[in-house]
Design an enzyme around this catalytic site. Structure first.
Site, PDB file in Angstrom:
ATOM      1  CB  THR A 131      -0.906   0.002   1.259  1.00 57.34           C
ATOM      2  OG1 THR A 131      -1.470   1.283   1.436  1.00 57.34           O
ATOM      3  CG2 THR A 131      -0.106  -0.326   2.521  1.00 57.34           C
ATOM      4  CG  ASP A 132      -1.149   4.964  -0.985  1.00 51.69           C
ATOM      5  OD1 ASP A 132      -1.730   4.239  -0.142  1.00 51.69           O
ATOM      6  OD2 ASP A 132      -1.722   5.923  -1.554  1.00 51.69           O
ATOM      7  CD  GLU A 133      -3.602   3.357   4.011  1.00 48.94           C
ATOM      8  OE1 GLU A 133      -3.617   3.387   5.237  1.00 48.94           O
ATOM      9  OE2 GLU A 133      -4.609   3.091   3.326  1.00 48.94           O
ATOM     10  CE1 TYR A 156      -3.370  -2.735   5.506  1.00 51.02           C
ATOM     11  CE2 TYR A 156      -3.361  -0.382   4.983  1.00 51.02           C
ATOM     12  CZ  TYR A 156      -3.363  -1.705   4.563  1.00 51.02           C
ATOM     13  OH  TYR A 156      -3.346  -2.005   3.219  1.00 51.02           O
ATOM     14  CE  LYS A 160       0.148  -4.654   2.866  1.00 52.73           C
ATOM     15  NZ  LYS A 160      -0.226  -5.990   2.331  1.00 52.73           N
TER      16      LYS A 160
HETATM   17  P1  NAD Z   1      -9.517  -7.537   1.849  1.00 51.58           P
HETATM   18  O1  NAD Z   1      -9.589  -7.295   3.314  1.00 51.58           O
HETATM   19  O2  NAD Z   1     -10.718  -7.303   1.003  1.00 51.58           O
HETATM   20  O3  NAD Z   1      -9.079  -9.064   1.592  1.00 51.58           O
HETATM   21  C1  NAD Z   1      -8.067  -9.685   2.326  1.00 51.58           C
HETATM   22  C2  NAD Z   1      -8.153 -11.194   2.057  1.00 51.58           C
HETATM   23  O4  NAD Z   1      -7.103 -11.824   2.803  1.00 51.58           O
HETATM   24  C3  NAD Z   1      -9.478 -11.819   2.502  1.00 51.58           C
HETATM   25  O5  NAD Z   1      -9.955 -12.702   1.522  1.00 51.58           O
HETATM   26  C4  NAD Z   1      -9.110 -12.571   3.775  1.00 51.58           C
HETATM   27  O6  NAD Z   1      -9.905 -13.727   4.000  1.00 51.58           O
HETATM   28  C5  NAD Z   1      -7.655 -12.945   3.487  1.00 51.58           C
HETATM   29  N1  NAD Z   1      -6.899 -13.155   4.726  1.00 51.58           N
HETATM   30  C6  NAD Z   1      -6.825 -12.316   5.798  1.00 51.58           C
HETATM   31  N2  NAD Z   1      -6.063 -12.868   6.760  1.00 51.58           N
HETATM   32  C7  NAD Z   1      -5.623 -14.064   6.271  1.00 51.58           C
HETATM   33  C8  NAD Z   1      -4.784 -15.077   6.775  1.00 51.58           C
HETATM   34  N3  NAD Z   1      -4.255 -14.991   8.014  1.00 51.58           N
HETATM   35  N4  NAD Z   1      -4.504 -16.142   5.990  1.00 51.58           N
HETATM   36  C9  NAD Z   1      -5.038 -16.245   4.745  1.00 51.58           C
HETATM   37  N5  NAD Z   1      -5.857 -15.317   4.222  1.00 51.58           N
HETATM   38  C10 NAD Z   1      -6.151 -14.242   4.975  1.00 51.58           C
HETATM   39  O7  NAD Z   1      -8.274  -6.706   1.361  1.00 51.58           O
HETATM   40  P2  NAD Z   1      -8.027  -5.932  -0.024  1.00 51.58           P
HETATM   41  O8  NAD Z   1      -8.562  -4.573   0.106  1.00 51.58           O
HETATM   42  O9  NAD Z   1      -8.452  -6.798  -1.136  1.00 51.58           O
HETATM   43  O10 NAD Z   1      -6.444  -5.828   0.001  1.00 51.58           O
HETATM   44  C11 NAD Z   1      -5.639  -6.869  -0.546  1.00 51.58           C
HETATM   45  C12 NAD Z   1      -4.176  -6.495  -0.404  1.00 51.58           C
HETATM   46  O11 NAD Z   1      -3.924  -5.271  -1.108  1.00 51.58           O
HETATM   47  C13 NAD Z   1      -3.739  -6.253   1.043  1.00 51.58           C
HETATM   48  O12 NAD Z   1      -2.453  -6.783   1.194  1.00 51.58           O
HETATM   49  C14 NAD Z   1      -3.734  -4.742   1.171  1.00 51.58           C
HETATM   50  O13 NAD Z   1      -2.798  -4.326   2.126  1.00 51.58           O
HETATM   51  C15 NAD Z   1      -3.347  -4.317  -0.223  1.00 51.58           C
HETATM   52  N6  NAD Z   1      -3.848  -2.988  -0.656  1.00 51.58           N
HETATM   53  C16 NAD Z   1      -5.169  -2.671  -0.526  1.00 51.58           C
HETATM   54  C17 NAD Z   1      -5.603  -1.433  -0.998  1.00 51.58           C
HETATM   55  C18 NAD Z   1      -7.076  -1.058  -0.949  1.00 51.58           C
HETATM   56  O14 NAD Z   1      -7.437   0.055  -1.324  1.00 51.58           O
HETATM   57  N7  NAD Z   1      -7.974  -1.935  -0.521  1.00 51.58           N
HETATM   58  C19 NAD Z   1      -4.717  -0.527  -1.562  1.00 51.58           C
HETATM   59  C20 NAD Z   1      -3.363  -0.894  -1.660  1.00 51.58           C
HETATM   60  C21 NAD Z   1      -2.950  -2.140  -1.216  1.00 51.58           C
HETATM   61  P1  TYD Z   2     -10.883   3.777   4.069  1.00 45.85           P
HETATM   62  O1  TYD Z   2     -11.815   3.374   2.986  1.00 45.85           O
HETATM   63  O2  TYD Z   2     -11.011   3.123   5.409  1.00 45.85           O
HETATM   64  O3  TYD Z   2      -9.395   3.594   3.492  1.00 45.85           O
HETATM   65  P2  TYD Z   2      -7.979   4.111   4.094  1.00 45.85           P
HETATM   66  O4  TYD Z   2      -8.154   4.443   5.521  1.00 45.85           O
HETATM   67  O5  TYD Z   2      -7.117   2.894   3.909  1.00 45.85           O
HETATM   68  O6  TYD Z   2      -7.574   5.260   3.243  1.00 45.85           O
HETATM   69  O7  TYD Z   2     -11.004   5.335   4.281  1.00 45.85           O
HETATM   70  C1  TYD Z   2     -10.837   6.248   3.224  1.00 45.85           C
HETATM   71  C2  TYD Z   2     -10.940   7.642   3.789  1.00 45.85           C
HETATM   72  O8  TYD Z   2     -12.278   7.862   4.240  1.00 45.85           O
HETATM   73  C3  TYD Z   2     -10.043   7.872   4.991  1.00 45.85           C
HETATM   74  O9  TYD Z   2      -9.576   9.229   4.953  1.00 45.85           O
HETATM   75  C4  TYD Z   2     -10.974   7.683   6.179  1.00 45.85           C
HETATM   76  C5  TYD Z   2     -12.305   8.157   5.646  1.00 45.85           C
HETATM   77  N1  TYD Z   2     -13.519   7.497   6.168  1.00 45.85           N
HETATM   78  C6  TYD Z   2     -14.592   8.245   6.583  1.00 45.85           C
HETATM   79  O10 TYD Z   2     -14.566   9.489   6.549  1.00 45.85           O
HETATM   80  N2  TYD Z   2     -15.715   7.597   7.020  1.00 45.85           N
HETATM   81  C7  TYD Z   2     -15.791   6.238   7.084  1.00 45.85           C
HETATM   82  O11 TYD Z   2     -16.823   5.689   7.526  1.00 45.85           O
HETATM   83  C8  TYD Z   2     -14.663   5.472   6.643  1.00 45.85           C
HETATM   84  C9  TYD Z   2     -14.686   3.975   6.695  1.00 45.85           C
HETATM   85  C10 TYD Z   2     -13.545   6.145   6.188  1.00 45.85           C
END
Ligand code: NAD
Ligand code: TYD
Length: 350
Positions: A131-133, A156, A160
């Protein structure tokens, strides 16, 4: 035939990656390993689950012994690792779960790959999806590049960042073929409704308050999830070992502006009076340690691997709303927790 392990394939981004690889590379065998936590849902892959090159293994990456046994039994050529605890608010409530899955789980996979590949990394690859975070927060100016120093703030992002460091350490120390990508916020179908966009869609639909943290001034750079899956595809196939790529949408939105736009889209789709959904916007206490702004410079990915985002945000947001409105059952199942019983498959030790 190449055999690829995709972890977290039942989650939001993972399911899009699994689908893309199954369809675009029928010559690959894709094994989806997922623990099916609250965020994992095999209904996300219903349309592709019967393809002959797909298999699901229910397993937890925190179980080192099981992960090692799976590697010995399966002969994987590559790993694309997405399994993680992914929600910042949950990490604030329970940091340990993030250390255990995101840090220890990643190290378990690295160890299993190292043990099984025995130092011979020709045609092998360990790809960590991050993630960019990890870069922390920006002020009003600037963008994260691949050389920005890590400065994570939430449990989180700290977990990461730590897992990224371990992946680099295995590359530098053992010569393992590793690549990492750091992506901005994704949006699209199959997104668990605890994250901002799907939560807001669900709440607006049900006439419930839409919580906006603080003043809604925080900025996120939103990317269509299928563009992320395509970036993972080009990086997996095109990156040199040891490389890192940033992936972003060039699409910055203040949360409050995004939610106002979403309210307009929802008014239109639900045939509501203009302005009706916006009445649900509710400012709530800010998230602790809330990063002000994320913005990704993905020039390296564009120049080296010819990737650019494909979709305009307004179009992607409308498509996302359409998907949620057309998939009420999915939404009901994931919010009630029933989905975990959808698929009974258990990995059996051999
Ligand atoms: P998500 O929470 O939707 O999915 C995570 C998946 O991992 C789920 O299917 C869950 O069952 C599985 N999982 C969790 N713990 C586990 C374990 N101990 N063993 C096996 N499987 C397990 O997450 P996402 O949003 O799809 O993110 C996927 C990846 O991309 C993550 O690594 C996250 O850090 C990264 N990422 C997410 C975003 C975003 O915007 N969502 C952006 C950048 C990077
Ligand atoms: P989120 O979707 O949780 O992603 P991330 O924290 O990984 O960026 O949140 C996106 C943005 O929205 C973040 O600035 C937090 C804000 N947010 C709200 O304002 N209300 C909400 O209910 C949630 C879940 C997030």
């Amino acid at each position: 035939m190449k055999k690829i392990l995709i972890t977290g394939g039942a989650g939001f981004i993972g399911s899009h990656v699994v689908r893309r690889f199954l369809i675009n590379y029928p010559q690959y065998e894709v094994v989806n390993l997922d623990a099916l936590t609250y965020a994992g849902n095999l209904a996300n892959l219903k349309d592709v689950e019967n393809l002959p090159n797909y298999r699901f293994l229910k397993a937890d990456i925190t179980d080192a012994k099981l992960i090692s046994q799976i590697f010995q039994a399966e002969n994987f050529d590559a790993v694309i690792h997405l399994a993680a605890e992914s929600h910042v608010d949950r990490s604030i409530a329970d940091p340990n779960a993030f250390v255990i899955t995101n840090v220890l789980g990643t190290v378990n996979l690295l160890n299993a790959a190292r043990e099984y590949w025995k130092g011979s990394y020709h045609e092998k690859r360990f790809y960590h999806v991050s993630t960019d975070e990890v870069y922390g927060a920006l002020g009003d100016e600037g963008m994260f590049t691949e050389t920005t120093a890590y400065d994570p703030h939430s449990p989180y992002s700290a977990s990461k960042a730590s897992s990224d460091h371990f992946v680099r350490a295995y590359h530098d120390t053992y010569g393992m073929d590793c690549v990492i990508s750091n992506c901005s916020n994704n949006y699209g179908s199959h997104h668990f409704p605890e994250k901002l966009i799907p939560l807001a869609i669900n709440n607006i639909k049900n006439n419930k308050p839409v919580p906006v943290y603080g003043k809604g001034e925080n900025v996120r750079d939103w990317l269509w999830v299928e563009d992320h899956a395509r970036a993972i595809d080009v990086i997996f196939h095109g990156a040199k070992s040891g490389e890192t790529y940033n992936i972003g949408g060039h699409n910055e939105w203040k949360n409050i502006d995004l939610i106002r736009l979403l309210c307009e889209v929802m008014d239109e789709k639900l045939n509501r009076e203009k302005g009706e959904s916006a009445k649900l916007i509710t400012f709530v206490t800010d998230r602790a340690g809330h990063d002000l702004r994320y913005a990704i410079d993905s020039t390296k990915l564009q120049n080296e691997l010819n990737w650019v985002p494909s979709l305009q945000f307004e179009e992607g947001l409308a498509k996302t709303v359409d998907w949620y409105l057309a998939n009420e059952e999915w939404l009901m199942n994931v919010t009630s927790g029933n989905y975990q019983s959808y698929y009974e498959t258990q990995y059996r030790e051999r």
